[in-house]
Design a protein around this motif. Structure first.
Motif, PDB file in Angstrom:
ATOM      1  N   PHE A  99       0.851  -1.197   0.000  1.00 51.14           N
ATOM      2  CA  PHE A  99       0.000   0.000   0.000  1.00 51.14           C
ATOM      3  C   PHE A  99       0.888   1.248   0.000  1.00 51.14           C
ATOM      4  CE2 PHE A  99      -2.389   3.444   1.768  1.00 51.14           C
ATOM      5  CZ  PHE A  99      -3.693   3.279   1.289  1.00 51.14           C
ATOM      6  N   ALA A 100       1.862   1.233   0.893  1.00 50.94           N
ATOM      7  CA  ALA A 100       2.759   2.390   0.986  1.00 50.94           C
ATOM      8  C   ALA A 100       3.508   2.600  -0.327  1.00 50.94           C
ATOM      9  CB  ALA A 100       3.751   2.187   2.137  1.00 50.94           C
ATOM     10  N   LEU A 101       3.899   1.501  -0.925  1.00 47.41           N
ATOM     11  CA  LEU A 101       4.615   1.598  -2.196  1.00 47.41           C
ATOM     12  C   LEU A 101       3.720   2.245  -3.262  1.00 47.41           C
ATOM     13  CD1 LEU A 101       7.039   0.924  -4.002  1.00 47.41           C
ATOM     14  CD2 LEU A 101       6.130  -1.391  -4.253  1.00 47.41           C
ATOM     15  N   GLY A 102       2.484   1.805  -3.308  1.00 42.92           N
ATOM     16  CA  GLY A 102       1.551   2.377  -4.280  1.00 42.92           C
ATOM     17  C   GLY A 102       1.408   3.883  -4.078  1.00 42.92           C
ATOM     18  N   LEU A 103       1.309   4.231  -2.836  1.00 46.67           N
ATOM     19  CA  LEU A 103       1.165   5.636  -2.488  1.00 46.67           C
ATOM     20  C   LEU A 103       2.358   6.457  -3.001  1.00 46.67           C
ATOM     21  CD1 LEU A 103      -0.137   6.281   1.071  1.00 46.67           C
ATOM     22  CD2 LEU A 103       1.482   7.860   0.053  1.00 46.67           C
TER      23      LEU A 103
END
Ligand SMILES: Cc1ncc(C[n+]2csc(CCOP(=O)(O)OP(=O)(O)O)c2C)c(N)n1
Ligand SMILES: Cc1ncc(C[n+]2csc(CCOP(=O)(O)OP(=O)(O)O)c2C)c(N)n1
Ligand code: SF4
Ligand code: SF4
Ligand SMILES: [Mg+2]
Ligand SMILES: [Mg+2]
Lengths: 347, 620, 347, 620
Positions: free
Chosen positions: D170-174
């Protein structure tokens, strides 16, 4: 790593009333969740108070490895040395300080790979140390290479197609090197582990205890068949001095000797007297050696004391020579020493 | 003893004799006995044995030759001597190996009986040098030593081989007459040593007398020589080798510090004798531990230091290499250990029986990361005593590892040692931490002056603490990966070593305090450097000398001393190790004189370099 | 140390006709007169020609010690390494050059003191090397300190009041570490020594031969009771595969097992069938281990082959992994290797 | 992917992001994926992971924090960056450990769900920093990452712990949205990696998408950023760490030399990965040998070299200490071995996961006696490839041990590597001696140019010879105690190393060839030094830089280069080891800038020192 020293003046009564907590340092324990080292630490902290020695008399000396972080967690004296050398550091300490209770904490890599030489020489010297080898059959701290106790064909980062060496059997090597006390136990066998620690402490001379320890991160389940409830009793043989070798869920199996070949027999078919009996006090190490070689699937894996014989300890012999020298030559006098031999006077 | 007509006697200021023979010929014994007698006569002396590399190389071969050189005089003697005035050669191999060192015109006493065809061949001689004129440049004196010894012993009826083995005593007797030394001390020694073997005792006594009388009688020796007493400082003396002195020094330090000595070692040439010596001193409470290897030796010593012993390990260069990792541990845990390195010629196994001083880099810089230690180096065999004590004093006061850098030349060389009064020895009290009412114990707190951390011994109630090789937090000693703490600790450990400079003598200059040339030295080069500089000063040259006995840290005034001289010459038995340390630190263009031949400097070599430098530069 | 290389082109016939002299280098042998090393050198030089290997295929690798000067005297390839490390140097060599016949020459100090760690690991790796340990129970080269095989209480320069350690038993340690071939012989038993050398060469895997060797200078007579004509036959038991254990001047004595306890019996009183028989091919090392512990005065000292079992050698397993990798992944291609993994192109 | 209204996009020249979380949070993976995507976009990059010392310290604690820093840009990127512009903190411990590095005013993206009372306590926070105003100096963006991840995955019906473990994606996508990187490469990677575990694959894909869309939608991020392609040399690239590059370099050398590679090693941080990498290359004929200890590793390697292999051993500082004695043997027997030392912070065990370059002394001088070796040091992660080949080339050409000095920073740091064409690689033929019709074979005869002795392999008919650690007679290689031979051999071995200087590139100066100040570096300081000097040059200062990749011998023109500058500054991650070698040799008053914090230099630290020196001196 500091202690308040308010307890300096405590007396014997206080010593007697130490508890497990008194042996826990203020450092946060940093092994992985589920690591077998936790149990070993707990058992050590539990049994030490029962020895009625004040805390300052204990020294824990380790090499390098996950297991070797042990001393940081003990509220005693502790020395986290370098890889493989704990037996030698401890030997030097014990030679000059026979009054201390010195414990060596080591791993399978630490003791048998880089430290193999000190290990065998410690065994033959019989210095009064207690050596606990945490055998997880892997290098934990360096993140999972095979160790000297890993099974042949072990796939690890450094051996992607499998390792090529026969594992060392720590108990067999210790016996061959002349160890006077050799035992084996398992991290999860809490009571047995405690007993072995007590026996090790009681023994005067080098006490070697191999502890099968699980490393859930890099070698999970290495000892599973010995710890799993379902298989445990068929795979583990608990040695007891003077008792015949029996095992199995209902103690329904035993070991009989056929010439020099041990075999598993059903107890209903064979009289107990025909079974091989354990004797940890034999000077000859053949029986102990034979037992050390028992392995699955043919034979159950023994835990318990393989050997416990009394021999003079190195540090006592060392001190005795000094006592004799002083008796026969008189306490050394520096003045006399400097003037030893041929001298002449120049006016 | 001199019933016959007295032959004339001539006075000499000093003489250099080398005894050389097969390892089986007992030359070390002959040399030692001559030396002892000479010492008792009040001469100053310096000796150096030259052992073969093999235990017992085949008799008569070149590698089997064993030598012993002695320099004695009525003046101060600083080295075993550049080139012998007299060479005693017991066989052709001994001649072959040693002749090149004999001074031109020097005296050569040869056992002609040993110059058989077989022995000549073994030594690689095509013809007999005693006969072929090749020795014309020397004063050759051929003595049938073997024959005369057998003759002298005939009446004792000994087996031939036993009788023959006495020939070194015959040679000793001969030399005693030649240099006017009494044989009584040796007779007494024989009595003591062989008291239980009266046959052997009688044989040896008879042989030495036979040699003495033969020399007195024969026309081979028309005169003999006298070397008067040297003007030596009054006092009680004994002869001592560097290894003996080091062993005594460690025992003395243990007594001075009231702390038992633990010596952990693995045998290695030329350091083993320290172990052997110390093993004899059990009634001094000394514990010696022959470890399974050098790593065990040094780590056991670290364990002993941890337990509060005066902890010393001894070895030679290859052994130090193995100990490097553990010495780093001692640096990190700040425990006092002494590492005695009796240096030998390298690299690798090198030439184990030969000397060199090429392990300075290894001592100062030979570990992973920033790992500072102290380094001291004795200047003479007897100085090994004082510097062994110094090493122990510094280690325990500053809580760190200290190297004691001796070498093969010092270890086996001997000189007279004025036995110090106990009151002259440095006193050093050792303090151990003790619990201090309720305060939290800080194993890495520090002494304000020395920066030493407390030496807190296991067994002390209330001081329970943990140490280890991972970086420590200052004060608490906890494991710390904090970047600033690491930087601070790296600097603290270095600063601790630097502070020692406040606690050691300033560098002394011998001669003018400033001038054209300073000859700087360290370790065993002291003798030849001092002798060469004295000679040069005598010649009127403006040259001074100074000797470093502390290599890490250097004496505080080193930079200043260097600054006072136009040029600095640094002779070393390596390729310039101390020179590099000094150049890097003081940016002074120090000149090197480097010898790596497994042998000490000759006085003449240093003198020649002094001449060369002062000719090139200005002449005084 | 040089050889003329005129024999470069010699064919098989010449190989077959090598003699003892062809294996003697031009270096003068420099052991002390009477040293047991001479005999060992002579036997090695005698048996090598019988193996029909050309001289250049032999490599002698030693550590440091009197014994370790051995390679200088062999007109083969030779490497006089550093103290204790010959097994490791030889291992590296054999891993990359399985075609060579590699011999490790070592002493009791070299192999078991400083080199103890490499020793046990060599045994478990089973690299095809022949290890000859010259056991004189003393440090010869450094002039007579006690060694790991010296008897307890040994008085030497470094132990004027006697040593304090139980000696190591090299055969027992080798067995415990997993050695596949273990033998013992004596410097003076010329024929037996030759046989053991032959057996060692035949064995594929690590062959360990302990050779009792006399050091007349620093430890004269260490093995006297085994070599002295008068006592020899009562004190030495020659092991032969499949044969009952008998000894004595007229083979009048034998060994019988009483449970696990061996006892000497007179042959006239006991049937040969009741005697313990030797079996060097057992996978279980208990018998061999028991034999290794036989010692005077209770029991005769065994010489001969204790164990000889075939296991895959380390260097073959190593090569096999490479072969399999090449089979399955194809012979490595440098270009492909460099371009392995995620790549991108910048125009 | 952008169906919604486009938010404004701003262009940046470069960005430094640090991902930080618990070791269990998968931050290394997040960082790596972001890096890979970024590399594919054509940015220049440099990364550095910061592992915790423990395998798995208790979750949520300070020692359990794992970090990964990435610097990427549309211009040349030389280091992972001084201080992050963006810090992603997955829990309070990660914030605590990393905040001090975040640039003032920088962006802090925090997973607010992890800031529970328990986690705050574990990290030692008295109050919640996300709430108490203590982060006012930063652009704080609180994202309920855990909650949003769980939400996004709700429909998949996974166990809670599995779902939660996707929060790093999720953080990576962000972050992908925020810096305008496509998520497709990661989606592809997930497919490949978890193909066999479709549930996990789907969960991770869903999580990254959820993060991406969340960022796109939420008002927390009013705009996003773009970093354009960097003007990189055209070619095919891959990302590579120093340890990977070293391993590839050794395999390449083996292929170039047509000699099989033997790598003997004992595991040790941070060198183990070279062993792991090489163990994978069995189809290249590579033999890896995990030895029982470092001594066995290096001696087995000596045995392999003797047998004709390309023989390499790898370790870190404490391991080199143990290998010292054996390296001396290789010096004496003149066999080619390479010792790869991936340096870590010391002394002793020190801080194993932290970087330092303080083993230079040990490499150059850390053995008994005069024991010269060659030393090379790569300047960047990718340069490990070239210098590994160089080490092998020099070792085999000159027949001696060569040190390859990498460090933790290079070993684990990554950068784009332009894959060289095979034709660009140095070719080096290896010659083995062969019998030469009747002539006596001289194992210590020498090549005229290199002084190398012949590499004569066992198994070669007619070349039977013996070598060993005792001093060798020149030519014959026989054991020799001859004094003159020893002196000659000591000099020959040193001369052999010196001759290498004719065979390596001259030192290149970047910037003006002469001037006020030269900033000299070696090893992994290349990045920060170059960046700092470029910056200073940009400011108009008369400063140049030069980088040593060869430390023994130094490039031939080093003295001359030093002479062309008024002052020389030498930043080192030690207390001045290279500086000392240079001062001693060239008597130039080189100034040190020394950092021993277990961390690489920041550009700003070097720049500040440049300013300081040029202000004190003259200003351009
Ligand atoms: C001289 C040296 N070599 C290598 C290492 C790296 N190292 C540390 S611990 C270890 C092995 C640990 O294995 P083990 O003794 O089984 O302990 P565990 O971590 O499994 O408890 C290694 C190789 C080191 N610290 N020092
Ligand atoms: C690192 C190192 N330590 C010590 C020595 C000194 N040393 C050489 S041989 C030896 C022991 C020799 O004993 P052993 O192996 O039994 O051989 P022997 O001489 O009896 O044949 C020792 C201690 C050395 N050469 N190198
Ligand atoms: S890596 Fe294994 S042995 Fe080490 S702490 Fe973790 S679980 Fe325990
Ligand atoms: S000292 Fe002993 S072992 Fe060494 S050569 Fe002499 S007799 Fe042989
Ligand atoms: Mg382990
Ligand atoms: Mg021996």
């Amino acid at each position: 790593m500091n202690e308040s020293n308010g307890d300096k003046e405590r007396g014997q009564t206080e010593v007697l009333s130490l508890t497990r907590k008194d042996f826990a340092s203020d450092q946060e324990v940093r092994w992985c969740p589920g690591c077998g080292d936790y149990s070993i630490l707990a058992q050590v902290q539990k049994v030490l108070p029962t020895f009625h020695l004040p805390r300052e008399k204990y020294v824990f000396i380790s090499g390098i490895g996950c297991s070797s972080r042990f001393p940081y967690y003990m509220k005693t004296y502790g020395f986290h040395t370098i890889h493989g050398r704990a037996p030698a550091v401890a030997s030097g300490l014990k030679c000059v300080r026979p009054d201390l209770s010195v414990w060596v904490i080591t791993g399978d890599g630490d003791a048998l790979s880089i430290g193999g030489n000190h290990f065998i020489h410690l065994m033959r010297r019989n210095i009064d140390l207690n050596v606990l080898l945490f055998n997880n059959r892997i290098y934990g701290l360096t993140k999972g290479q095979y160790s000297p106790t890993s099974e042949l064909g072990k796939k690890t980062k450094s051996t992607p197609m499998g390792s090529l060496e026969q594992p060392l059997n720590p108990v067999a090597v210790a016996l061959a090197a002349g160890a006077t006390f050799v035992a084996r136990t398992i991290d999860t066998e809490i009571k047995h582990l405690q007993q072995m620690l007590e026996r090790a402490q009681q023994h005067k001379g080098t006490s070697f205890v191999e502890i099968y320890q699980n490393c859930p991160v890099f070698n999970d389940g290495a000892w599973e068949s010995l710890t799993d409830k379902a298989t445990r009793s068929d795979h583990v043989l608990t040695l007891e001095h003077g008792k015949p070798l029996v095992f199995g869920k209902e103690n329904e199996k035993g070991i009989r000797l056929h010439g020099l070949r041990p075999e598993v027999v059903a107890l209903d078919a064979v009289a107990k007297d025909d079974l091989l009996s354990h004797d940890e006090k034999l000077d000859d190490t053949t029986l102990a050696y034979m037992l050390s070689r028992f392995d699955m699937p043919q034979l159950p894996v023994p835990i318990g004391v393989f050997r416990a014989v009394e021999k003079p300890t190195y540090e006592n012999l060392m001190q005795r020579q000094i006592d004799v020298a002083i008796e026969t030559q008189g306490e050394g006098d520096l003045e006399a020493l400097l003037h030893e031999g041929d001298t002449w006077v120049v006016q | 003893m001199s019933e016959t007509v007295e032959k004339p006697i001539e006075e000499l200021e000093s003489v250099i004799i080398r005894f050389a023979g097969d390892s089986g010929d007992g030359m070390q014994l002959t040399g030692t006995q001559f030396t002892n007698t000479t010492a008792l006569l009040g001469n100053d002396i310096s000796t150096f044995p030259d052992f073969p590399a093999e235990i017992r190389a085949p008799a008569g071969t070149l590698p089997g030759v064993s030598g012993f050189q002695l320099n004695f005089g009525s003046r101060r003697i600083l080295t075993p001597g550049d080139s012998p005035d007299v060479l005693v050669a017991m066989n052709p191999a001994a001649l072959k190996v040693n002749l090149r060192d004999l001074a031109r015109g020097g005296t050569l006493i040869a056992n002609e009986d040993a110059f058989t065809a077989q022995n000549l061949k073994k030594a690689g001689y095509a013809s007999n040098p005693l006969e072929d004129g090749s020795l014309n440049g020397y004063q050759l004196i051929k003595v049938p030593v073997t024959f005369l010894t057998m003759q002298g012993l005939k009446e004792l009826g000994l087996p031939k081989s036993t009788a023959e083995r006495c020939k070194n005593f015959f040679a000793l007797g001969l030399l005693c007459w030649l240099y006017d030394r009494p044989i009584e001390p040796t007779l007494r020694w024989i009595e003591e040593r062989f008291g239980k073997l009266p046959e052997i005792a009688e044989a040896n006594s008879t042989a030495i007398k036979a040699g003495y009388y033969f020399a007195e009688t024969t026309e081979l020796f028309p005169k003999h020589y006298q070397v008067k007493k040297a003007p030596i400082e009054p006092g009680k003396y004994r002869k001592i080798t560097g290894n003996e002195a080091a062993a005594l020094g460690f025992v003395a330090a243990s007594r001075l510090a009231k702390t038992p000595l633990f010596y952990g070692s693995y045998p290695i040439t030329p350091a083993s004798d320290i172990l052997h010596e110390l093993a004899r001193f059990k009634n001094y409470g000394v514990k010696t531990f022959q470890a399974e290897d050098e790593i065990a030796a040094v780590t056991a010593v670290i364990g002993a230091a941890y337990g509060g012993a005066l902890a010393v390990t001894g070895t030679s260069g290859p052994g130090v290499a193995l100990k490097s990792e553990a010495i780093g541990l001692a640096v990190m845990v700040e425990l006092p250990i002494v590492i005695a390195n009796v240096q030998r010629a390298g690299p690798s196994t090198g030439m184990p029986t030969k000397t060199e001083q090429a392990d300075l880099f290894q001592a100062v810089l030979g570990r992973n990361s920033e790992s500072p230690v102290a380094v001291v180096a004795p200047a003479t065999p007897a100085d090994c005593f004082a510097m062994a004590i110094e090493a122990c004093r510094i280690a325990t006061k500053y809580m760190l590892p200290v190297f004691f850098l001796s070498d093969g030349f010092l270890a086996n060389g001997a000189e007279p040692w004025k036995i110090p009064a106990l009151s002259e020895l440095p006193s050093f009290a050792i303090r151990h931490a003790s619990a201090n009412g309720g305060e939290t114990f800080q194993p890495y707190s520090r002494d304000e002056e020395t920066l030493a951390r407390p030496w807190a011994l296991p067994g002390t109630p209330g001081l329970e603490h943990r140490i280890g090789g991972i970086e420590k937090a200052n004060l608490s000693g906890n494991v710390s990966y904090d970047p600033d703490n690491h930087a601070a600790m790296v600097k603290l450990r270095a600063e601790k070593v630097e502070r020692i400079a406040n606690d050691i003598p300033l560098l002394q200059v011998k001669g003018q305090p400033e001038g054209d040339l300073l000859v700087l030295g360290w370790g065993s080069t002291y003798g030849p450097i001092t002798a060469a500089v004295e000679q040069a000063q005598h010649e009127g040259l403006k040259v001074s000398s100074a000797h470093l006995r502390y290599l890490s840290p250097f004496p505080r005034n080193l930079g200043e001393v260097l600054g006072r001289f136009d040029r600095v010459l640094l002779p070393e038995m390596n390729m310039g190790q101390c020179r590099m340390l000094i150049r890097a630190r003081y940016l002074k263009d120090v000149v090197g004189l480097n010898k790596v031949k497994g042998r000490p400097f000759m006085i003449s070599e240093i003198l020649a370099k002094i001449h060369e430098l002062l000719e090139k530069g200005e002449r005084a």
